[in-house]
Enzyme design. Structure first.
Site, PDB file in Angstrom:
ATOM      1  N   CYS A 106       0.824  -1.208   0.000  1.00 32.13           N
ATOM      2  CA  CYS A 106       0.000   0.000   0.000  1.00 32.13           C
ATOM      3  C   CYS A 106       0.862   1.264   0.000  1.00 32.13           C
ATOM      4  O   CYS A 106       2.027   1.247   0.400  1.00 32.13           O
ATOM      5  CB  CYS A 106      -0.911  -0.001   1.236  1.00 32.13           C
ATOM      6  SG  CYS A 106      -2.261   1.194   1.145  1.00 32.13           S
ATOM      7  N   ASP A 146      -5.094  -3.560  11.835  1.00 28.91           N
ATOM      8  CA  ASP A 146      -3.961  -2.650  11.906  1.00 28.91           C
ATOM      9  C   ASP A 146      -3.756  -2.219  13.347  1.00 28.91           C
ATOM     10  O   ASP A 146      -4.609  -2.436  14.213  1.00 28.91           O
ATOM     11  CB  ASP A 146      -4.236  -1.427  11.017  1.00 28.91           C
ATOM     12  CG  ASP A 146      -2.963  -0.709  10.585  1.00 28.91           C
ATOM     13  OD1 ASP A 146      -1.869  -1.073  11.076  1.00 28.91           O
ATOM     14  OD2 ASP A 146      -3.053   0.222   9.767  1.00 28.91           O
TER      15      ASP A 146
END
Length: 210
Positions: A8, A127
């Site tokens: 990402c 996360d």
């Protein structure tokens, strides 16, 4: 099962193309202006145009308004949406696109309830929690918080790199790993050698689990 890989925070077309030819399954584009990895629509179009076939493009948004998201979708070939804020399930599904809901993991995080609330999500991305950031911190969280079973595919993120990718797969057995800062020279600029090392560790971990 093969562990899927998403990298990402690309800001350069050449970086994204290199990652694609190394074998990543998805590249992530950040449409969140406060982020140092933010890309505008013009930059995103150039990045996507350089990708070969069979690489998914994930657009990351954080509590963005509907008009902003639809403007991106109008111009950029996004395959999957990633919501990293406090978006409701209803807000995630109105675009008619596959979506991922991020969960910033805390001691009281309940993935069972998240799986029910976001039952039509393509996965939950786990996360690290940081009160001052919406992801991309480069910090790990306690993987023992992750239940052994979940109704949705789990995508592990947060502080991953070549040094802990193998352990992450062995301990968590996630559907996918999502990395950003762990393969960078600096924010938004990926390092080819680090990406290659990360993928090598994942491939080796998968081989050992067969």
């Amino acid at each position: 099962m093969r562990t899927r890989v998403k990298i990402c925070g690309f800001t350069r077309a050449d970086n994204a193309r290199s990652a694609a030819f190394m074998g990543v399954d998805a590249i992530g584009l950040v449409f969140y202006p406060p982020s140092s990895r933010h890309v505008n629509i013009d930059a995103a179009i150039k990045i996507v145009a350089g990708l070969p076939a069979f690489v998914s493009v994930v657009g990351l948004f954080v509590d963005a308004d509907e008009a902003s998201i639809r403007e991106v979708l109008k111009h950029v070939a996004i395959d999957c949406l990633q919501f990293h804020g406090d978006e409701t399930a209803e807000a995630c599904r109105i675009y008619g696109k596959p979506y991922i809901k991020a969960v910033r993991m805390r001691n009281d995080s309940c993935l069972e309830q998240m799986s029910k609330d976001y039952f039509d999500a393509s996965g939950l991305l786990l996360d690290a929690y940081d009160p001052g950031a919406k992801g991309g911190t480069g910090n790990c969280f306690d993987w023992d918080l992750i239940p052994k079973q979940c109704d949705l595919p789990l995508i592990l993120a947060g502080g991953l790199d070549a040094g802990n990718a193998r352990q992450a797969i062995q301990q968590v057995r996630p559907y996918a790993l999502d990395v950003s800062s762990g393969v960078e020279l600096k924010k938004g600029i990926k390092d080819t050698a680090k990406m290659a090392a990360f993928l090598s560790e994942i491939n080796e971990a998968d081989r050992l689990l067969r």
